[in-house]
Motif scaffolding. Structure first.
Motif, short mmCIF file in Angstrom:
data_model
loop_
_atom_site.label_atom_id
_atom_site.label_comp_id
_atom_site.label_asym_id
_atom_site.label_seq_id
_atom_site.Cartn_x
_atom_site.Cartn_y
_atom_site.Cartn_z
N CYS A 9 0.82 -1.22 0.00
CA CYS A 9 0.00 0.00 0.00
C CYS A 9 0.85 1.26 0.00
O CYS A 9 0.41 2.31 -0.46
CB CYS A 9 -0.96 -0.01 1.20
N ARG A 10 2.06 1.18 0.55
CA ARG A 10 3.04 2.28 0.59
C ARG A 10 2.62 3.43 1.50
O ARG A 10 3.31 4.45 1.57
CB ARG A 10 3.35 2.81 -0.82
N GLY A 40 -0.38 -13.11 -6.37
CA GLY A 40 -0.87 -11.88 -5.76
C GLY A 40 -1.84 -11.20 -6.70
O GLY A 40 -2.12 -11.69 -7.80
N ARG A 41 -2.35 -10.05 -6.28
CA ARG A 41 -3.30 -9.31 -7.12
C ARG A 41 -2.78 -7.90 -7.34
O ARG A 41 -2.55 -7.16 -6.38
CB ARG A 41 -4.68 -9.29 -6.48
N ASP A 42 -2.57 -7.55 -8.59
CA ASP A 42 -2.05 -6.23 -8.94
C ASP A 42 -2.97 -5.14 -8.40
O ASP A 42 -4.19 -5.21 -8.56
CB ASP A 42 -1.93 -6.11 -10.47
N ARG A 43 -2.41 -4.13 -7.76
CA ARG A 43 -3.20 -3.09 -7.11
C ARG A 43 -3.86 -2.15 -8.10
O ARG A 43 -4.82 -1.46 -7.77
CB ARG A 43 -2.34 -2.30 -6.11
N GLN A 44 -3.35 -2.09 -9.34
CA GLN A 44 -3.92 -1.17 -10.32
C GLN A 44 -5.01 -1.81 -11.18
O GLN A 44 -6.07 -1.22 -11.38
CB GLN A 44 -2.81 -0.59 -11.21
N GLU A 77 0.07 -3.30 6.31
CA GLU A 77 -1.18 -3.53 7.03
C GLU A 77 -2.33 -3.84 6.08
O GLU A 77 -3.33 -4.46 6.50
CB GLU A 77 -1.49 -2.32 7.90
N VAL A 78 -2.21 -3.46 4.84
CA VAL A 78 -3.21 -3.81 3.83
C VAL A 78 -2.90 -5.18 3.23
O VAL A 78 -3.81 -5.92 2.83
CB VAL A 78 -3.26 -2.73 2.73
N GLY A 79 -1.63 -5.53 3.23
CA GLY A 79 -1.17 -6.78 2.64
C GLY A 79 -0.31 -6.51 1.42
O GLY A 79 -0.73 -5.80 0.50
N PHE A 80 0.90 -7.05 1.41
CA PHE A 80 1.77 -6.84 0.24
C PHE A 80 1.28 -7.66 -0.94
O PHE A 80 0.51 -8.62 -0.78
CB PHE A 80 3.22 -7.14 0.58
N VAL A 81 1.70 -7.27 -2.13
CA VAL A 81 1.37 -8.00 -3.36
C VAL A 81 2.50 -8.98 -3.64
O VAL A 81 3.65 -8.57 -3.86
CB VAL A 81 1.19 -7.04 -4.55
N GLY A 82 2.19 -10.26 -3.62
CA GLY A 82 3.20 -11.28 -3.88
C GLY A 82 3.67 -11.25 -5.32
O GLY A 82 2.92 -10.89 -6.24
#
Length: 352
Positions: free
Chosen positions: A94-95, A118-122, A109-114
């Motif tokens: 989340c940065r 994982g699931r791309d945040r964009q 705290e949101v969860g990193f993207v593996g």
């Protein structure tokens, strides 16, 4: 989008097989990397076989990536084409949370993207990992690889290396301390190397007499066979810090009892079964039992730089991409010294 070739699992009971897919074109902050080498982590097997019950198929594993930059986005300033770089277990976070701001993206705290599964945040797409010809990653999650190190042997540092480096650094392991490393596998062999490089007196604990010689070669000052009750009794109360890298069921109290007053045992191996802890193993000498994940991006870069300065890499066995299932089978038998690395030049293009 551009075409990419990889190896993927399509179901929990399916063998990994050639797989064609597309990667995104570089965004303004992205780096496109031609993958040269990818380490094989036990978590790759867990994910491929859905042993953690969270796998999305098809699954392209791999999060110990070393490669060359081939293209950069318009905002990228830290890298240019031709740079030797690495990508580890995470490719975004989340940065914004406290942990991310502290450079501890692994505890986002949101969860990193593996890097995979994982699931791309964009765009919400599922991430595909390093068992592939190329990867596209935001520059903030790309690492510089020291040019004096064997790039193939660097790959496991992106997971096995940082998993052991981070707790040793966090608990300030160094000269004047007696440090135990439990287990001599992919994690444990890096723990021995780092603890020795940090100046500690290093004792390896192993169940296998065949690993005594190797433990000493890797940097342990002493090797104790943990099946020997008398040898274990002689070590009681002598350790400042113990790093437990064993992922199988074992008696954790036997190692807690080796700690001095105020000593700490940190668990980095992840046994499938719960580890029963006797209260008196902790309270009689104010001992601590803790856990640790990987490291954040700043610490991972610190680790790579430290390895470059001290000439530290993983002990590896190189394999072809089409040997991955055999490597998994051998890994389950602990038949590797000490990390498999895939030569991605052996990855053959697929036909659609």
């Amino acid at each position: 989008m551009f075409a990419c070739t990889g190896y993927a699992a399509t179901a929990a009971d399916a063998r990994l097989a050639p797989f064609s897919f597309t990667r995104r074109d570089v965004r303004p902050d992205d780096v496109q990397i031609e993958i040269l080498y990818c380490g094989v982590c036990h978590s790759d097997l867990h994910q491929a076989r859905n042993e953690w019950h969270n796998t999305v198929y098809p699954c392209v594993p791999g999060h110990e990536i070393v490669g060359r930059v081939v293209e950069t986005g318009g905002n990228v300033t830290r890298f240019r084409a031709g740079d030797l770089v690495g990508v580890g277990c995470l490719v975004d976070s989340c940065r914004e949370c406290r942990n991310c701001r502290d450079g501890l993206e692994q505890y986002c705290e949101v969860g990193f993207v593996g890097t995979y599964n994982g699931r791309d945040r964009q765009d919400g797409s599922i991430t595909y990992g390093g068992y592939s010809s190329a990867v596209v990653v935001d520059q903030s999650f790309v690492l510089k690889v020291p040019g004096n190190l064997d790039p193939a042997a660097v790959a496991p540092l992106l997971c096995a290396g940082i998993t052991t480096y981070s707790p040793l650094r966090h608990w300030k392991v160094g000269p004047g301390q007696r440090v135990g490393i439990v287990g001599l596998g992919g994690l444990g062999h890096m723990g021995v190397k780092f603890a020795r490089a940090f100046g500690a007196e290093v004792v390896l604990f192993t169940t296998s007499a065949s690993k005594v010689e190797d433990g000493l070669r890797l940097g342990a000052h002493e090797v104790v066979l943990s099946r020997d009750a008398d040898a274990m009794a002689r070590e009681a109360g002598r350790f400042d810090f113990i790093l437990d890298a064993v992922a199988a069921d074992h008696d954790i109290n036997a190692y807690l009892n080796l700690l001095k007053r105020d000593g700490t045992l940190v668990q980095v191996g992840a046994p499938e079964e719960k580890l029963p802890i006797a209260a008196f193993s902790l309270i009689l000498k104010r001992r601590s039992f803790a856990g640790s994940l990987i490291g954040g991006i700043p610490e991972t870069q610190e680790m790579l730089d430290f390895c470059g300065t001290h000439g530290i890499t993983a002990d590896i066995e190189m394999i072809r991409m089409d040997e991955i299932e055999d490597a998994y089978a051998r890994m389950l038998r602990s038949d590797v010294k000490y990390r498999f690395v895939i030569d991605m030049a052996t990855l053959q293009p697929t036909a659609g």
